[in-house]
Design an enzyme around this catalytic site. Sequence first.
Site, PDB file in Angstrom:
ATOM      1  N   GLY A 244      54.961  14.130  21.399  1.00  0.00           N
ATOM      2  CA  GLY A 244      56.193  14.894  21.228  1.00  0.00           C
ATOM      3  C   GLY A 244      55.863  16.334  20.887  1.00  0.00           C
ATOM      4  O   GLY A 244      54.787  16.826  21.218  1.00  0.00           O
ATOM      5  N   SER A 245      56.781  16.960  20.188  1.00  0.00           N
ATOM      6  CA  SER A 245      56.620  18.389  19.941  1.00  0.00           C
ATOM      7  C   SER A 245      55.601  18.648  18.831  1.00  0.00           C
ATOM      8  O   SER A 245      55.365  17.793  17.964  1.00  0.00           O
ATOM      9  CB  SER A 245      57.966  18.978  19.545  1.00  0.00           C
ATOM     10  N   THR A 246      55.052  19.841  18.842  1.00  0.00           N
ATOM     11  CA  THR A 246      54.060  20.204  17.823  1.00  0.00           C
ATOM     12  C   THR A 246      54.696  20.213  16.435  1.00  0.00           C
ATOM     13  O   THR A 246      54.081  19.780  15.466  1.00  0.00           O
ATOM     14  CB  THR A 246      53.429  21.566  18.181  1.00  0.00           C
ATOM     15  N   GLY A 249      54.892  16.695  15.292  1.00  0.00           N
ATOM     16  CA  GLY A 249      53.511  16.248  15.052  1.00  0.00           C
ATOM     17  C   GLY A 249      53.021  16.728  13.695  1.00  0.00           C
ATOM     18  O   GLY A 249      52.414  15.989  12.921  1.00  0.00           O
ATOM     19  N   GLU A 266      49.703  13.702  20.552  1.00  0.00           N
ATOM     20  CA  GLU A 266      49.725  14.342  21.872  1.00  0.00           C
ATOM     21  C   GLU A 266      50.922  15.281  21.859  1.00  0.00           C
ATOM     22  O   GLU A 266      52.068  14.823  21.921  1.00  0.00           O
ATOM     23  CB  GLU A 266      49.911  13.290  22.984  1.00  0.00           C
ATOM     24  N   GLU A 396      56.405  27.397  24.090  1.00  0.00           N
ATOM     25  CA  GLU A 396      56.610  26.353  25.097  1.00  0.00           C
ATOM     26  C   GLU A 396      58.107  26.299  25.415  1.00  0.00           C
ATOM     27  O   GLU A 396      58.926  26.121  24.516  1.00  0.00           O
ATOM     28  CB  GLU A 396      56.162  24.998  24.540  1.00  0.00           C
TER      29      GLU A 396
HETATM   30  P1  NAD Z   1      60.295  15.621  19.716  1.00  0.00           P
HETATM   31  O1  NAD Z   1      59.052  15.852  18.958  1.00  0.00           O
HETATM   32  O2  NAD Z   1      61.529  16.236  19.227  1.00  0.00           O
HETATM   33  O3  NAD Z   1      60.591  14.047  19.809  1.00  0.00           O
HETATM   34  C1  NAD Z   1      59.645  13.132  20.247  1.00  0.00           C
HETATM   35  C2  NAD Z   1      59.902  11.787  19.609  1.00  0.00           C
HETATM   36  O4  NAD Z   1      59.730  11.899  18.196  1.00  0.00           O
HETATM   37  C3  NAD Z   1      61.298  11.228  19.812  1.00  0.00           C
HETATM   38  O5  NAD Z   1      61.195   9.832  19.964  1.00  0.00           O
HETATM   39  C4  NAD Z   1      61.996  11.565  18.502  1.00  0.00           C
HETATM   40  O6  NAD Z   1      63.041  10.681  18.185  1.00  0.00           O
HETATM   41  C5  NAD Z   1      60.883  11.397  17.512  1.00  0.00           C
HETATM   42  N1  NAD Z   1      60.999  12.190  16.277  1.00  0.00           N
HETATM   43  C6  NAD Z   1      61.748  13.305  16.058  1.00  0.00           C
HETATM   44  N2  NAD Z   1      61.569  13.732  14.787  1.00  0.00           N
HETATM   45  C7  NAD Z   1      60.684  12.886  14.217  1.00  0.00           C
HETATM   46  C8  NAD Z   1      60.065  12.815  12.927  1.00  0.00           C
HETATM   47  N3  NAD Z   1      60.317  13.716  11.981  1.00  0.00           N
HETATM   48  N4  NAD Z   1      59.176  11.830  12.695  1.00  0.00           N
HETATM   49  C9  NAD Z   1      58.882  10.927  13.651  1.00  0.00           C
HETATM   50  N5  NAD Z   1      59.446  10.930  14.872  1.00  0.00           N
HETATM   51  C10 NAD Z   1      60.332  11.908  15.158  1.00  0.00           C
HETATM   52  O7  NAD Z   1      59.929  16.053  21.197  1.00  0.00           O
HETATM   53  P2  NAD Z   1      60.884  16.073  22.449  1.00  0.00           P
HETATM   54  O8  NAD Z   1      61.697  17.307  22.385  1.00  0.00           O
HETATM   55  O9  NAD Z   1      61.558  14.765  22.598  1.00  0.00           O
HETATM   56  O10 NAD Z   1      59.776  16.180  23.623  1.00  0.00           O
HETATM   57  C11 NAD Z   1      59.270  17.352  24.052  1.00  0.00           C
HETATM   58  C12 NAD Z   1      57.917  17.626  23.431  1.00  0.00           C
HETATM   59  O11 NAD Z   1      56.975  16.582  23.700  1.00  0.00           O
HETATM   60  C13 NAD Z   1      57.310  18.865  24.038  1.00  0.00           C
HETATM   61  O12 NAD Z   1      56.777  19.680  23.037  1.00  0.00           O
HETATM   62  C14 NAD Z   1      56.186  18.320  24.907  1.00  0.00           C
HETATM   63  O13 NAD Z   1      55.156  19.226  25.145  1.00  0.00           O
HETATM   64  C15 NAD Z   1      55.745  17.121  24.158  1.00  0.00           C
HETATM   65  N6  NAD Z   1      55.011  16.173  25.016  1.00  0.00           N
HETATM   66  C16 NAD Z   1      53.671  16.048  24.902  1.00  0.00           C
HETATM   67  C17 NAD Z   1      52.957  15.187  25.714  1.00  0.00           C
HETATM   68  C18 NAD Z   1      51.449  15.044  25.590  1.00  0.00           C
HETATM   69  O14 NAD Z   1      50.906  14.069  26.090  1.00  0.00           O
HETATM   70  N7  NAD Z   1      50.761  15.966  24.969  1.00  0.00           N
HETATM   71  C19 NAD Z   1      53.633  14.422  26.655  1.00  0.00           C
HETATM   72  C20 NAD Z   1      55.001  14.566  26.760  1.00  0.00           C
HETATM   73  C21 NAD Z   1      55.688  15.444  25.926  1.00  0.00           C
END
Ligand code: NAD
Length: 787
Positions: A244-246, A249, A266, A396
């Site tokens: 997910g997002s940095t 993370g 990731e 990004e």
């Molecule tokens: P996001 O981080 O907002 O959400 C990702 C997931 O995390 C969702 O399931 C969400 O419900 C959950 N989440 C949200 N807040 C959380 C918390 N505090 N604790 C635990 N889980 C939580 O990301 P997004 O907007 O859904 O996706 C886009 C991001 O994902 C982009 O930054 C993209 O670059 C990244 N991404 C990375 C990869 C990789 O392999 N490096 C692959 C796909 C997407």
Amino acid sequence: MTLIESFEKLDYSDALESSEEAQNWLDSHGRRFGQFINGKFESRSDADLIASLNPSNGNLLANIEVAGPNQLKKAITAARNALPAWQAMDGHGRAKVLYALARLLQKHTRIVSVLETLDNGKPIRESRDIDIPLAIRHFYHHAGWAQIQEREFSEYKSIGVVAQIVPWNFPLLMLAWKIAPAIAMGNTLVFKPAEQTPITAMFFAHLCEQAGVPDGVINIVNGAGTTGAALAAHEGVDKVAFTGSTSVGRAIRKATAGQNKKLTLELGGKSAFVVFEDADLDAAVEGLVDSIWFNQGEVCCAGSRLLVQAQIADKLHTKLKKRMQTLRQGTPLNKSVDIGSLVSQTQYQRVDELVQNGIEQGGELYQASTTQPDGNYYPPTLITEIDSSHPLAQEEIFGPVLVSMPFRTQSEAVTLANNSRYGLAASIWSENINRAMDVAPKIKAGVIWINCHNQFDASCGFGGVRESGFGREGGKEGLYEYLQPKLLKKVAKSKPIKVERQSSKENIDRTLKFYIGGRQVRPDGGHSIATYKANGSLATWVGAGNRKDIRNAVSAATKASNWSNQNGHLRAQIIYFFAENLALREDEWIKRLQEICGLTKKQAKTEFNASLSRIFSYAAWADKYDGAVHNAPYRGVTMALPEAIGVLAQIAPEEKPLISTISLIAPAIAMGNRVVLIASERYASIALELVQTLETSDIPAGVVNILTGNKTDLAEQLAGHAEVDGIWCWAEPETVAQVEATSAIDLKRLWVHIDGDRDWLDSQQGEGLEFLRNATEVKNIWTPYGD
Ligand code: NAD
């Protein structure tokens, strides 16, 4: 229109994929889904609901129940209960389950592709031809790894219960990337899809029932960030795998600090797409289409930063704009569209806002088509006339937005490519393979594509460096993320030394200095700490390091970057020479180990000889730990090259100070890292006594730096230092927790342990591939061949 007119226009007609089967499937479940726990669906009438919408038209697909705390607990308990039997099952048994999942997904490709497109807005062409086939391949490939696990990973066991959280951009593919390796290696799990796109995970849950997945091995819970946060931080979880997002993370890194959980992240990216003057420009244009307009640009590794050699920049932009005009955007179920809808209105607004605000700070905007009135169709966008400090070149955007910047020389291209806090991927476009192979290792990223972009396969590791996270998914390298060594045995701490009252005679003035940048230096603060012999008498004084000492040591290690570029043969020779020089001091060391550590002569000899042998082992490995060529199904080779992490901070264990110090430094420098080591507090003098030998062994200045002082304080400084790339830490739980929390600032790669986790004298526990793997990061370089 006559046939001739149609032929001359060569326009596409609509080719809509039917969604009837998928809609019927949703209807048959009352368009409502609960949680999949212990092999069954659970629903609660009073659950909070999240509406899962088709982003291209706003229609409701289904309501999703948010898992409450009790359901979360129940899912984690189910995974825990299912663990012993799943771990005990042989690899073949697990392989059959993975294989069945692959077969079932294959059988249902059509409906799954349609569900994915309905839920996410991506073109059916992509879900049908890319997402779902890659997900199926992942299960097949990992069925194979389960089958051969006992032979290939005989020294490892599964980690336990894993929490897995994914974003919305590749819902089923991300599920496969997470679930297949975890269960193949004998873990059980609780998986949470993104709240925007849970539908294919619900379909997959039904397949689990048919595939014979034992109850509790795979559990799927629904919800948004709060549910994800509760799952990641739950004490019943042994490992968290997050994509997910940095920013999220970083929040997870902080929330799990001190919980003794393994973590892989990731995260986001801002990957460079580097076009040299000798590139095939038409191929590069098509590559850009696949790179930034694939999946509407909602791709973590999208080549969103075009770097183009100045003399061809205008030509490439002209070709690109022409191609942008022919990109077809529209209803995702139409088989002849190239670009579908963004995942949600929120995402549309986010992308639009970033572009509008960014353009106010300069840049030229080009959009091929106007925004469509309905749905969330963001037009393919190109922004030129900006420099690398522009927010649009750094942030990004996660949409179909490409920024372009010119460069003049090859070294400027590398500098620009690396001018990002991210390090996920990059592609290099040049018809000169010498140039491409020269540039590939210089770009700080986990994946490099040569003359292609966005290639993925289950056999190749994927993942980033820097703020793009750590860990790999796919390939053999990805499986270690779900394994831990079998053989570690906890060891007890030595009894505290009873310090004798100092007589004036003993008040010797011997202060061991730090070793920084190849020189012995006094501590900045001028403070010293007494160290004692085993009998309680004063041994010597050592410096008490502070923030400035850390700064100097990291700066010395940063400057010694040439070491990382040396070949393994040269490093091997220098490390052998270090061992030879140490061997000359055997008598002195035997005496020292007896006096300081209270060992018998025999024990001292054993530790000394084992230390020498360990240095020899890593000198041997220096030119032998050499990666792999992955067998991905394309015309080309993917090289998986282990690269040094860079500047590695090492917080040394307290016990067995000679061999444990050697066990940290030797593998790290053998793999090309530069080290800043904080010595054991109890036996602080031992690491510093190595300095004279280091000085005479041709190890270049700055490659090894050694400091003493308060481990917790110094570890904290290192964890927060922007030029430290990774940390190895053996310390008390509070220090480990602090390192984990502080390192969240730039998401350093960590290998942390509660001190006492292993017997350093034992070569199975204190030496070997586990150390080499943690001293390196695998870079996958994709090199297609043929015309
Ligand atoms: P996001 O981080 O907002 O959400 C990702 C997931 O995390 C969702 O399931 C969400 O419900 C959950 N989440 C949200 N807040 C959380 C918390 N505090 N604790 C635990 N889980 C939580 O990301 P997004 O907007 O859904 O996706 C886009 C991001 O994902 C982009 O930054 C993209 O670059 C990244 N991404 C990375 C990869 C990789 O392999 N490096 C692959 C796909 C997407």
